[in-house]
Design an enzyme around this catalytic site. Structure first.
Site, PDB file in Angstrom:
ATOM      1  N   ALA A 163      58.284 -11.305 -45.973  1.00 21.08           N
ATOM      2  CA  ALA A 163      57.699  -9.992 -45.655  1.00 21.08           C
ATOM      3  C   ALA A 163      58.219  -8.916 -46.599  1.00 21.08           C
ATOM      4  O   ALA A 163      57.463  -8.053 -47.055  1.00 21.08           O
ATOM      5  CB  ALA A 163      57.997  -9.626 -44.199  1.00 21.08           C
ATOM      6  N   GLY A 180      63.784 -16.746 -43.639  1.00 20.74           N
ATOM      7  CA  GLY A 180      62.665 -16.985 -44.559  1.00 20.74           C
ATOM      8  C   GLY A 180      61.519 -16.008 -44.339  1.00 20.74           C
ATOM      9  O   GLY A 180      60.928 -15.492 -45.292  1.00 20.74           O
ATOM     10  N   CYS A 181      61.225 -15.746 -43.081  1.00 23.11           N
ATOM     11  CA  CYS A 181      60.106 -14.857 -42.756  1.00 23.11           C
ATOM     12  C   CYS A 181      60.414 -13.419 -43.174  1.00 23.11           C
ATOM     13  O   CYS A 181      59.532 -12.691 -43.634  1.00 23.11           O
ATOM     14  CB  CYS A 181      59.786 -14.929 -41.271  1.00 23.11           C
ATOM     15  N   THR A 182      61.665 -13.010 -43.010  1.00 17.77           N
ATOM     16  CA  THR A 182      62.060 -11.662 -43.425  1.00 17.77           C
ATOM     17  C   THR A 182      61.969 -11.541 -44.943  1.00 17.77           C
ATOM     18  O   THR A 182      61.408 -10.571 -45.459  1.00 17.77           O
ATOM     19  CB  THR A 182      63.489 -11.347 -42.935  1.00 17.77           C
ATOM     20  N   LYS A 204      58.035 -16.746 -37.507  1.00 13.42           N
ATOM     21  CA  LYS A 204      58.712 -15.874 -36.550  1.00 13.42           C
ATOM     22  C   LYS A 204      59.296 -14.635 -37.226  1.00 13.42           C
ATOM     23  O   LYS A 204      59.895 -14.734 -38.287  1.00 13.42           O
ATOM     24  CB  LYS A 204      59.837 -16.680 -35.888  1.00 13.42           C
TER      25      LYS A 204
END
Length: 155
Positions: free
Chosen positions: A50, A45-47, A40
């Site tokens: 990225a 974690g995803c930020t 998401k």
């Protein structure tokens, strides 16, 4: 849905991308591609993942590889995510989980005892020959982008 293993042809996909247009894996034939699946936009974690891939974007480009992030989020969410964090990776919207299913990363997950379907954070390195060169299932974000870059350089 079968397990994606090293040496197998990478499943092609064609998905809408941030900023408009469509990206297909076949667009990169003859070049290595890093495809990372994440749950998401704009979660911690995803930020971090990225931003880590973005910080190494020039090194991936120098090694001849393109980095593509795929999540079930919409193109509009991807555009906000990219703008907010000044990301330099291509983000694809897999709202119907077509690529996630093809790569075997759409799985049953559990949080607080509740079961749901979602993306299992995973990365695939696809060689210039279109075959899977490396697979990282159940990715832990810390140090991951660097590890993937080393694998790209070793191709």
């Amino acid at each position: 849905m079968s397990e994606i293993t090293i040496g197998t042809p990478a499943p092609d996909f064609s998905l809408p991308r941030d900023g408009g247009g469509t990206v297909s894996l076949s667009d990169f034939a003859g070049k290595p591609v890093v495809v990372y699946f994440y749950p998401k936009d704009d979660t911690s974690g995803c930020t971090t993942e990225a931003i880590d891939f973005t910080s190494l974007a020039d090194a991936f480009a120098a090694a001849g590889a393109t980095v593509i992030g795929i999540s079930p989020d919409s193109v509009a969410k991807h555009d906000k995510f990219i703008k907010k964090h000044e990301l330099k990776v291509v983000l694809l919207a897999d709202e119907e989980q077509l690529a996630a299913n093809a790569y075997g990363v759409w799985k049953e997950k559990s949080m607080y005892g509740k079961k749901y379907m979602g993306i299992e954070r995973s990365t695939f390195l696809i060689g210039a020959d279109g075959k899977v060169a490396q697979v990282w299932p159940k990715v832990k974000v810390a140090g991951h982008a660097e590890e993937v870059l080393e694998a790209v350089k070793a191709l």
